[in-house]
Write an enzyme that holds these catalytic residues in place. Structure first.
Site, PDB file in Angstrom:
ATOM      1  N   HIS A 182     131.742 142.230  58.697  1.00  0.00           N
ATOM      2  CA  HIS A 182     130.674 143.076  58.214  1.00  0.00           C
ATOM      3  C   HIS A 182     129.415 142.578  57.407  1.00  0.00           C
ATOM      4  O   HIS A 182     129.779 141.280  57.209  1.00  0.00           O
ATOM      5  CB  HIS A 182     131.311 144.187  57.343  1.00  0.00           C
ATOM      6  CG  HIS A 182     132.226 143.875  56.205  1.00  0.00           C
ATOM      7  ND1 HIS A 182     131.343 143.389  54.909  1.00  0.00           N
ATOM      8  CD2 HIS A 182     133.249 143.512  56.011  1.00  0.00           C
ATOM      9  CE1 HIS A 182     132.395 143.055  54.195  1.00  0.00           C
ATOM     10  NE2 HIS A 182     133.425 143.339  54.628  1.00  0.00           N
ATOM     11  N   CYS A 186     138.449 140.051  55.182  1.00  0.00           N
ATOM     12  CA  CYS A 186     137.310 140.199  56.073  1.00  0.00           C
ATOM     13  C   CYS A 186     136.408 139.048  56.236  1.00  0.00           C
ATOM     14  O   CYS A 186     136.261 137.967  55.345  1.00  0.00           O
ATOM     15  CB  CYS A 186     136.516 141.387  55.929  1.00  0.00           C
ATOM     16  SG  CYS A 186     137.603 143.034  56.296  1.00  0.00           S
TER      17      CYS A 186
END
Length: 283
Positions: A242, A258
């Site tokens: 992201h 992440c």
């Protein structure tokens, strides 16, 4: 059906749960969790690519996948190939699909609905075809779990994109066949919350209504999960690629698992990579 992963944005307001294992700016604490924990439950998203996206539409492969033949391996099985064959992606076409431990319809493992919790289309990365059975990578724990599904329950497409994330170099590379499309520095998991290595695939693409927020304008959910968190901020520890509102941390090991990209880079990735894109994360 062509383009299941490229359909127009779906109106939705949902929890960005698949990125709830990631937090933003700040140094990791003793558990590897950033101090500036974001309330993911407050982030509304729409499911699908950015409205300006021009994603390469996958090519349908239904006729060839239904043919009786000897086992055919996905290109991710042969990393030595200089120009790998296209990846095969199974798009669930039945209201519910059963997954078995072995081909033949015995020893049921689990089942999935046609759409996920955000109404996103359900896809699997195909690893092998054996007659009318497909061995697929599953978006469940433990990471790397595979199972067998019936080809009659899915529609199969092919594409040429692949992502590689090098954790030591903190770099993401997007390729199309043998050609490098994008190579960028990224932030990865900290020492207490490492980004898990392995083969995964993109399962969902969400567009945040606030592109200046902690996850940037878009986020890809992956089929993998944190080895540290089984629950985090209301999510299940699913890892993602992201954007970020802390670009100064790009190139560092600071996330809760992440992969963070600069916003302009993750938007470019979202413009071309369909759901079902293989993501190989290496140490």
């Amino acid at each position: 059906m062509v383009g299941r992963a490229t359909r127009s944005l779906l109106p939705a307001v949902a929890l960005l749960a698949f990125t709830a294992s990631c937090t933003e700016a700040g140094a990791p604490d003793a558990r590897g969790v950033d101090h500036a924990v974001v309330d993911a439950a407050a982030i509304p998203v729409t499911v699908g690519p950015p409205s300006s996206a021009h994603i390469e539409r996958p090519t349908p492969m239904v006729s060839t996948i239904d043919a009786e033949a000897s086992p055919v391996l996905s290109p991710v099985e042969n990393e030595a190939a200089s120009a790998p064959a296209p990846s095969l992606v199974a798009h669930v076409a039945a209201p519910e699909i059963s997954v078995f431990r072995h081909p033949g319809g015995r020893d049921l493992m689990t089942s999935f609905t046609m759409r996920g919790i955000f109404r996103e289309p359900r896809v699997f990365l195909i690893r092998e075809r054996r007659g009318r059975w497909l061995r697929v990578l599953l978006p469940i724990r433990p990471n790397g779990t595979e199972g067998w599904i019936r080809s009659q329950d899915v529609e199969v497409t092919r594409h040429r994109f692949a992502v590689r994330v090098d954790l030591s170099e903190r770099r993401l590379t997007l390729t199309r066949g043998a050609r490098v499309v994008l190579r960028r520095s990224v932030a990865v998991g900290g020492s207490g919350s490492p980004t898990p290595p392995g083969l995964f695939f993109t399962t969902i693409l969400a567009t945040a209504t606030d592109p200046s927020g902690p996850y940037g304008p878009v986020a890809y959910g992956l089929s993998g999960f944190s080895a540290v968190f089984t629950e985090f901020a209301g999510g299940n520890g699913q890892i993602a690629i992201h954007g970020t509102n802390a670009p100064h941390l790009i190139g560092q090991a600071v996330s809760a698992g992440c992969v963070r990209m600069r916003n302009e880079d993750v938007v470019r990735l979202a413009h071309v990579a369909p759901l079902g894109t293989p993501v190989r994360i290496v140490r």
